[in-house]
Design a protein around this motif. Structure first.
Motif, PDB file in Angstrom:
ATOM      1  N   GLU A 101      -8.781   5.534  12.636  1.00 53.59           N
ATOM      2  CA  GLU A 101      -8.005   4.304  12.091  1.00 53.59           C
ATOM      3  C   GLU A 101      -7.198   3.697  13.522  1.00 53.59           C
ATOM      4  O   GLU A 101      -6.031   3.763  13.540  1.00 53.59           O
ATOM      5  CB  GLU A 101      -6.905   4.765  11.312  1.00 53.59           C
ATOM      6  CG  GLU A 101      -7.556   5.165   9.964  1.00 53.59           C
ATOM      7  CD  GLU A 101      -8.376   3.868   9.124  1.00 53.59           C
ATOM      8  OE1 GLU A 101      -7.321   2.764   8.936  1.00 53.59           O
ATOM      9  OE2 GLU A 101      -9.625   3.884   8.821  1.00 53.59           O
ATOM     10  N   ILE A 102      -8.245   3.289  14.264  1.00 57.28           N
ATOM     11  CA  ILE A 102      -7.540   2.636  15.757  1.00 57.28           C
ATOM     12  C   ILE A 102      -8.610   1.784  16.260  1.00 57.28           C
ATOM     13  O   ILE A 102     -10.102   2.014  15.918  1.00 57.28           O
ATOM     14  CB  ILE A 102      -6.871   3.703  16.552  1.00 57.28           C
ATOM     15  CG1 ILE A 102      -6.408   2.938  17.724  1.00 57.28           C
ATOM     16  CG2 ILE A 102      -7.984   4.576  17.032  1.00 57.28           C
ATOM     17  CD1 ILE A 102      -5.867   4.183  18.847  1.00 57.28           C
ATOM     18  N   VAL A 147      -7.630   9.099  15.027  1.00 59.21           N
ATOM     19  CA  VAL A 147      -6.476   8.848  14.364  1.00 59.21           C
ATOM     20  C   VAL A 147      -7.026   8.677  12.876  1.00 59.21           C
ATOM     21  O   VAL A 147      -7.822   8.032  12.458  1.00 59.21           O
ATOM     22  CB  VAL A 147      -5.853   7.371  14.362  1.00 59.21           C
ATOM     23  CG1 VAL A 147      -4.637   7.099  13.502  1.00 59.21           C
ATOM     24  CG2 VAL A 147      -5.310   7.393  15.700  1.00 59.21           C
ATOM     25  N   LYS A 148      -6.625   9.760  11.793  1.00 59.10           N
ATOM     26  CA  LYS A 148      -6.934  10.009  10.482  1.00 59.10           C
ATOM     27  C   LYS A 148      -6.366   8.794   9.681  1.00 59.10           C
ATOM     28  O   LYS A 148      -5.261   8.512   9.907  1.00 59.10           O
ATOM     29  CB  LYS A 148      -6.855  11.303  10.141  1.00 59.10           C
ATOM     30  CG  LYS A 148      -7.616  12.390  10.873  1.00 59.10           C
ATOM     31  CD  LYS A 148      -7.328  13.752  10.338  1.00 59.10           C
ATOM     32  CE  LYS A 148      -8.065  14.766  11.230  1.00 59.10           C
ATOM     33  NZ  LYS A 148      -7.619  16.282  10.479  1.00 59.10           N
ATOM     34  N   PRO A 149      -7.101   8.435   8.395  1.00 61.56           N
ATOM     35  CA  PRO A 149      -6.513   7.417   7.670  1.00 61.56           C
ATOM     36  C   PRO A 149      -5.515   8.068   6.537  1.00 61.56           C
ATOM     37  O   PRO A 149      -5.730   9.366   6.396  1.00 61.56           O
ATOM     38  CB  PRO A 149      -7.685   7.014   6.911  1.00 61.56           C
ATOM     39  CG  PRO A 149      -8.702   7.869   7.058  1.00 61.56           C
ATOM     40  CD  PRO A 149      -8.541   8.817   8.308  1.00 61.56           C
ATOM     41  N   LEU A 150      -4.431   7.271   6.220  1.00 63.90           N
ATOM     42  CA  LEU A 150      -3.659   8.083   5.171  1.00 63.90           C
ATOM     43  C   LEU A 150      -4.196   7.983   3.788  1.00 63.90           C
ATOM     44  O   LEU A 150      -5.122   7.254   3.654  1.00 63.90           O
ATOM     45  CB  LEU A 150      -2.300   6.886   5.320  1.00 63.90           C
ATOM     46  CG  LEU A 150      -1.543   7.360   6.378  1.00 63.90           C
ATOM     47  CD1 LEU A 150      -0.425   6.151   6.273  1.00 63.90           C
ATOM     48  CD2 LEU A 150      -0.529   8.564   6.263  1.00 63.90           C
ATOM     49  N   PRO A 151      -3.883   8.846   2.808  1.00 62.40           N
ATOM     50  CA  PRO A 151      -4.418   8.898   1.527  1.00 62.40           C
ATOM     51  C   PRO A 151      -4.290   7.304   0.806  1.00 62.40           C
ATOM     52  O   PRO A 151      -5.179   6.948  -0.019  1.00 62.40           O
ATOM     53  CB  PRO A 151      -3.483   9.809   0.758  1.00 62.40           C
ATOM     54  CG  PRO A 151      -2.951  10.793   2.107  1.00 62.40           C
ATOM     55  CD  PRO A 151      -2.860   9.604   3.215  1.00 62.40           C
ATOM     56  N   PRO A 170      -3.221   0.871  12.764  1.00 58.58           N
ATOM     57  CA  PRO A 170      -2.895  -0.155  11.524  1.00 58.58           C
ATOM     58  C   PRO A 170      -2.008   0.749  10.690  1.00 58.58           C
ATOM     59  O   PRO A 170      -1.795   1.904  10.780  1.00 58.58           O
ATOM     60  CB  PRO A 170      -4.317  -0.406  10.961  1.00 58.58           C
ATOM     61  CG  PRO A 170      -5.045   0.624  11.406  1.00 58.58           C
ATOM     62  CD  PRO A 170      -4.652   1.021  12.660  1.00 58.58           C
ATOM     63  N   GLU A 171      -1.666  -0.045   9.560  1.00 55.72           N
ATOM     64  CA  GLU A 171      -0.749   0.654   8.743  1.00 55.72           C
ATOM     65  C   GLU A 171      -1.511   1.686   8.084  1.00 55.72           C
ATOM     66  O   GLU A 171      -0.857   2.786   7.415  1.00 55.72           O
ATOM     67  CB  GLU A 171      -0.465  -0.270   7.617  1.00 55.72           C
ATOM     68  CG  GLU A 171       0.607  -1.438   7.851  1.00 55.72           C
ATOM     69  CD  GLU A 171       0.836  -2.628   7.048  1.00 55.72           C
ATOM     70  OE1 GLU A 171       0.144  -2.540   6.112  1.00 55.72           O
ATOM     71  OE2 GLU A 171       2.092  -3.342   7.234  1.00 55.72           O
ATOM     72  N   THR A 172      -2.805   1.644   7.788  1.00 58.72           N
ATOM     73  CA  THR A 172      -3.526   2.717   6.902  1.00 58.72           C
ATOM     74  C   THR A 172      -3.824   4.046   7.919  1.00 58.72           C
ATOM     75  O   THR A 172      -4.228   5.021   7.388  1.00 58.72           O
ATOM     76  CB  THR A 172      -4.733   2.295   6.383  1.00 58.72           C
ATOM     77  OG1 THR A 172      -5.580   1.768   7.827  1.00 58.72           O
ATOM     78  CG2 THR A 172      -4.665   1.366   5.578  1.00 58.72           C
ATOM     79  N   GLY A 173      -3.371   4.021   9.298  1.00 63.56           N
ATOM     80  CA  GLY A 173      -3.328   5.032  10.028  1.00 63.56           C
ATOM     81  C   GLY A 173      -2.243   6.111  10.063  1.00 63.56           C
ATOM     82  O   GLY A 173      -1.059   5.875   9.728  1.00 63.56           O
TER      83      GLY A 173
END
Length: 266
Positions: free
Chosen positions: A156-157, A228-232, A182-185
């Motif tokens: 996520e970047i 960078v992993k995504p948020l749930p 981003p917001e989802t990272g």
């Protein structure tokens, strides 16, 4: 109408869990019990000196009174006399560390530098040159530094390989150069895959805490892989903020209402 109310309540409950709070998005947060005043943040330089790895690119310059002899060793001496050194040119004129941990220096041949710091390499080259080519009164001056910091970002970047031509690069500078998260990272659990002489290790840092500046991984190293992993919330599909989630809920309620009206008329 009862079904519509139940569905609306369920969707509103989902909205509460799908929105991403500001604490997950804000970098370098201070503790809540700490006064929000301007303060001096001391950075503890606890990371160990970087030791050269395979595929690193070194910028080596040799200077002395005898300019003709210097040109045998300093690849950039001619180009620098006419114009400033272009950073991209280092790729062609720098010294690459091969698979055996060696660099090829004119006349000296193969010189092993694997696992050495740049200061140790400088002293080693100075000793070799003074032994066979220069005298003490030649005022030999050697500089050795990394020719930029190359790193890779995925997840996520902005994905890809980046190069920053600087002696030191922080994780914040590296992420900003890659296009930010981003917001989802997930800023609270950024993973760094780092190379060591004995192999690779995985490290985790929390970019939402001000304490990250004191982490030994706050400064990145050449060939670091930043993941960078995504948020749930990204998998929920209802949006990452209140407005997006509300729009999604309104669409679902409208669709459900239309279907309910059609079924009751049949």
């Amino acid at each position: 109408m009862k079904y519509i109310r139940i569905l609306t309540l369920l969707l509103l409950a989902l909205q509460m869990g799908s929105c991403i709070g500001t604490k997950k998005l804000t970098y370098l947060q201070q503790p809540e019990n700490q006064e929000m005043l301007d303060s001096l943040v001391s950075v503890k330089r606890i990371q160990k000196p970087y030791r050269v790895q395979i595929n690193d690119l070194l910028d080596i310059k040799v200077k002395a009174l005898d300019q003709d002899l210097v040109q045998m060793f300093d690849r950039s001496s001619k180009s620098e006399s006419s114009q400033s050194m272009n950073a991209d040119r280092l790729y062609f004129e720098g010294y690459i560390v091969d698979a055996h941990g060696n660099i090829r220096v004119p006349t000296l041949g193969e010189v092993n530098v694997l696992g050495y710091t740049t200061e140790e390499i400088r002293k080693k080259l100075e000793r070799l040159l003074l032994e066979d080519y220069f005298k003490e009164e030649a005022n030999l001056f050697i500089t050795v530094k990394l020719a930029g910091v190359r790193y890779t970002t995925v997840g996520e970047i902005g994905s890809g390989t980046q190069i920053l031509y600087d002696n030191e690069v922080t994780i914040m500078e590296a992420i900003a150069n890659a296009g930010d998260i981003p917001e989802t990272g997930d800023r609270k659990n950024v993973m760094i895959l780092r190379q060591y002489p004995e192999g690779q290790k995985v490290h985790h840092i929390d970019l939402t805490s001000i304490d990250v500046v004191n982490s030994p991984y706050y400064y990145i190293q050449p060939n670091d892989l930043i993941v960078v992993k995504p948020l749930p919330q990204k998998s929920y599909g209802f949006g990452v903020n209140g407005l997006q989630t509300l729009s999604a809920i309104a669409s679902v309620v409208t669709l459900f209402t239309s279907l309910l009206i059609l079924t009751t008329r049949l």
